[in-house]
Design a protein around this motif. Structure first.
Motif, PDB file in Angstrom:
ATOM      1  N   GLU A   1      -7.106   4.705   2.146  1.00 54.46           N
ATOM      2  CA  GLU A   1      -6.639   6.012   1.950  1.00 54.46           C
ATOM      3  C   GLU A   1      -5.506   6.043   0.893  1.00 54.46           C
ATOM      4  O   GLU A   1      -5.382   7.183   0.128  1.00 54.46           O
ATOM      5  CB  GLU A   1      -5.989   6.560   3.209  1.00 54.46           C
ATOM      6  CG  GLU A   1      -6.934   6.753   4.295  1.00 54.46           C
ATOM      7  CD  GLU A   1      -6.092   7.474   5.501  1.00 54.46           C
ATOM      8  OE1 GLU A   1      -4.810   7.416   5.463  1.00 54.46           O
ATOM      9  OE2 GLU A   1      -6.929   7.462   6.730  1.00 54.46           O
ATOM     10  N   ARG A   2      -4.807   4.874   0.882  1.00 49.59           N
ATOM     11  CA  ARG A   2      -3.804   5.001  -0.260  1.00 49.59           C
ATOM     12  C   ARG A   2      -4.346   4.572  -1.687  1.00 49.59           C
ATOM     13  O   ARG A   2      -4.128   5.247  -2.471  1.00 49.59           O
ATOM     14  CB  ARG A   2      -2.941   3.684   0.173  1.00 49.59           C
ATOM     15  CG  ARG A   2      -2.096   3.933   1.442  1.00 49.59           C
ATOM     16  CD  ARG A   2      -0.985   4.831   1.241  1.00 49.59           C
ATOM     17  NE  ARG A   2      -0.219   4.840   2.720  1.00 49.59           N
ATOM     18  CZ  ARG A   2      -0.517   5.173   3.816  1.00 49.59           C
ATOM     19  NH1 ARG A   2      -1.448   6.062   3.780  1.00 49.59           N
ATOM     20  NH2 ARG A   2       0.380   5.101   4.842  1.00 49.59           N
TER      21      ARG A   2
ATOM     22  N   ILE B   1      -0.270  -1.392   8.958  1.00 52.19           N
ATOM     23  CA  ILE B   1      -1.345  -1.276   7.876  1.00 52.19           C
ATOM     24  C   ILE B   1      -2.813  -1.697   8.538  1.00 52.19           C
ATOM     25  O   ILE B   1      -2.843  -3.012   8.843  1.00 52.19           O
ATOM     26  CB  ILE B   1      -0.845  -1.946   6.463  1.00 52.19           C
ATOM     27  CG1 ILE B   1      -2.023  -1.643   5.615  1.00 52.19           C
ATOM     28  CG2 ILE B   1      -0.756  -3.594   6.890  1.00 52.19           C
ATOM     29  CD1 ILE B   1      -2.111  -0.270   5.077  1.00 52.19           C
ATOM     30  N   THR B   2      -3.859  -0.949   8.360  1.00 53.00           N
ATOM     31  CA  THR B   2      -5.109  -1.317   8.662  1.00 53.00           C
ATOM     32  C   THR B   2      -6.093  -1.341   7.312  1.00 53.00           C
ATOM     33  O   THR B   2      -5.573  -0.496   6.212  1.00 53.00           O
ATOM     34  CB  THR B   2      -5.752  -0.535   9.815  1.00 53.00           C
ATOM     35  OG1 THR B   2      -5.699   0.985   8.914  1.00 53.00           O
ATOM     36  CG2 THR B   2      -4.919  -0.512  10.771  1.00 53.00           C
ATOM     37  N   SER B   3      -7.166  -1.588   7.054  1.00 49.75           N
ATOM     38  CA  SER B   3      -7.962  -1.326   6.086  1.00 49.75           C
ATOM     39  C   SER B   3      -8.476   0.144   5.659  1.00 49.75           C
ATOM     40  O   SER B   3      -8.517   0.496   4.747  1.00 49.75           O
ATOM     41  CB  SER B   3      -9.256  -2.183   6.276  1.00 49.75           C
ATOM     42  OG  SER B   3     -10.165  -1.842   7.281  1.00 49.75           O
ATOM     43  N   GLY B   4      -8.462   0.863   6.715  1.00 49.47           N
ATOM     44  CA  GLY B   4      -8.740   2.201   6.641  1.00 49.47           C
ATOM     45  C   GLY B   4      -7.503   3.022   6.152  1.00 49.47           C
ATOM     46  O   GLY B   4      -7.568   3.789   5.244  1.00 49.47           O
TER      47      GLY B   4
ATOM     48  N   VAL C   1      -9.156  10.010  -6.053  1.00 50.97           N
ATOM     49  CA  VAL C   1     -10.373  10.228  -5.414  1.00 50.97           C
ATOM     50  C   VAL C   1     -10.443  10.798  -4.151  1.00 50.97           C
ATOM     51  O   VAL C   1      -9.701  10.502  -3.185  1.00 50.97           O
ATOM     52  CB  VAL C   1     -11.300   8.722  -4.898  1.00 50.97           C
ATOM     53  CG1 VAL C   1     -12.625   9.038  -4.534  1.00 50.97           C
ATOM     54  CG2 VAL C   1     -11.297   7.926  -6.477  1.00 50.97           C
ATOM     55  N   PRO C   2     -11.241  12.061  -3.929  1.00 48.17           N
ATOM     56  CA  PRO C   2     -10.877  12.560  -2.581  1.00 48.17           C
ATOM     57  C   PRO C   2     -11.527  11.989  -1.562  1.00 48.17           C
ATOM     58  O   PRO C   2     -12.452  11.244  -1.576  1.00 48.17           O
ATOM     59  CB  PRO C   2     -12.139  13.888  -3.119  1.00 48.17           C
ATOM     60  CG  PRO C   2     -12.064  14.069  -4.376  1.00 48.17           C
ATOM     61  CD  PRO C   2     -11.785  12.777  -4.969  1.00 48.17           C
ATOM     62  N   ALA C   3     -10.879  12.059  -0.515  1.00 45.09           N
ATOM     63  CA  ALA C   3     -11.291  11.386   0.862  1.00 45.09           C
ATOM     64  C   ALA C   3     -12.745  11.752   1.235  1.00 45.09           C
ATOM     65  O   ALA C   3     -13.180  12.900   0.941  1.00 45.09           O
ATOM     66  CB  ALA C   3     -10.202  11.773   1.936  1.00 45.09           C
TER      67      ALA C   3
ATOM     68  N   ALA D   1       0.701  -1.097  -0.017  1.00 44.13           N
ATOM     69  CA  ALA D   1      -0.043  -0.087   0.037  1.00 44.13           C
ATOM     70  C   ALA D   1       0.868   1.451  -0.043  1.00 44.13           C
ATOM     71  O   ALA D   1       0.350   2.284  -0.483  1.00 44.13           O
ATOM     72  CB  ALA D   1      -0.986  -0.073   1.359  1.00 44.13           C
ATOM     73  N   ASP D   2       2.059   1.282   0.527  1.00 47.22           N
ATOM     74  CA  ASP D   2       2.936   2.285   0.631  1.00 47.22           C
ATOM     75  C   ASP D   2       3.749   2.549  -0.879  1.00 47.22           C
ATOM     76  O   ASP D   2       4.252   3.503  -0.967  1.00 47.22           O
ATOM     77  CB  ASP D   2       3.959   2.332   1.739  1.00 47.22           C
ATOM     78  CG  ASP D   2       3.197   2.166   3.156  1.00 47.22           C
ATOM     79  OD1 ASP D   2       2.377   2.856   3.462  1.00 47.22           O
ATOM     80  OD2 ASP D   2       3.741   1.524   4.045  1.00 47.22           O
TER      81      ASP D   2
END
Length: 254
Positions: free
Chosen positions: A244-245, A237-240, A252-254, A100-101
């Protein structure tokens, strides 16, 4: 015939296919009996299969992350030999749990490494592991860029509070193919070669391959099961954070 149906019919595939997985052992678990039938296969690992956390490595008496990564690669060598598979292999150096990073760089590199293939085979977006979900997202973008087919193998997700192997979350048509006794034996021996993963794999040996043409996912929302198994594990790393990543990658805006 769709690519999922072709993979399920048991015939050899001559066209170039990329199998994109998160870790060494994913290809054995979810596509092991198919690898020898893919005569022009590019096997791409998005991570080096070694997390920065050394818990698993220390349990095996390994002190350096790099040595754990080398062990995982050596186990893969042995597993592929048991399967009779000789794919072209490409491995990235991203640590386990950290795709994800690195999503923008992974997408760019994967675009180059998948150029010329007819189909990409990868994980579904089901919240089983953040690197599996990262593979699903990256491969969706790359397949759309290159205009090639995108196919998924059944992996694992949380079903009613339990991790279940080798099943898709229901809702999208799939193609299942029972393994012959010979194929199941080869996969069992290949899984045994991944000795460092015995605590994760246990005595699981698939009795069927399951394939489906990748559905359209909303990667900015929760996966189809509604939750992510890996949120239980106490990882950084969490699903949240993962979503975000994904939103950042997709603009896509948060």
């Amino acid at each position: 015939m769709s690519w999922a149906a072709r993979l399920a019919d048991g015939a050899a595939v001559e066209e170039p296919v990329a199998v994109v997985v998160a870790h060494a052992d994913d290809e054995t678990l979810w596509a092991g009996s198919a690898l020898a039938r893919l005569r022009n296969c590019r096997l791409i690992h998005l991570t080096d299969s070694a997390p920065r956390s050394m818990i698993d490595a220390h349990r095996l008496g390994i002190e350096r992350r790099e040595d754990y990564a080398r062990l995982r690669a050596a186990e893969l060598d042995a597993a592929l030999a048991e399967l009779g598979a000789t794919p072209e292999r490409i491995a990235y150096d991203v640590p386990d749990q950290e795709t994800a990073d690195h999503l923008p760089a992974l997408v760019e590199r994967l675009t180059g490494d998948c150029r010329g293939v007819s189909a990409i085979v990868t994980h579904p977006y089901e919240g089983g592991h953040p690197d599996h979900d990262g593979a699903a997202l990256a491969c969706r973008i790359v397949a759309d860029r290159l205009g090639c087919a995108l196919v998924e193998f059944a992996c694992y997700a949380e079903f009613d509070g339990t991790r279940v192997f080798g099943r898709f979350w229901p809702g999208t048509p799939e193609h299942a193919r029972p393994l012959s006794p010979f194929e199941r034996g080869a996969v069992a021996r290949a899984l045994a070669a991944h000795r460092s993963q015995r605590d994760v794999i246990g005595d699981y040996v698939p009795d069927a391959e399951r394939w489906r043409d990748a559905p359209g996912y909303d990667f900015t929302g929760p996966p189809p099961p509604g939750n992510s198994l890996y949120d239980r594990f106490g990882w950084a790393i969490t699903s949240g954070i993962w979503r975000e990543r994904a939103r950042a990658l997709l603009g896509v805006p948060a």
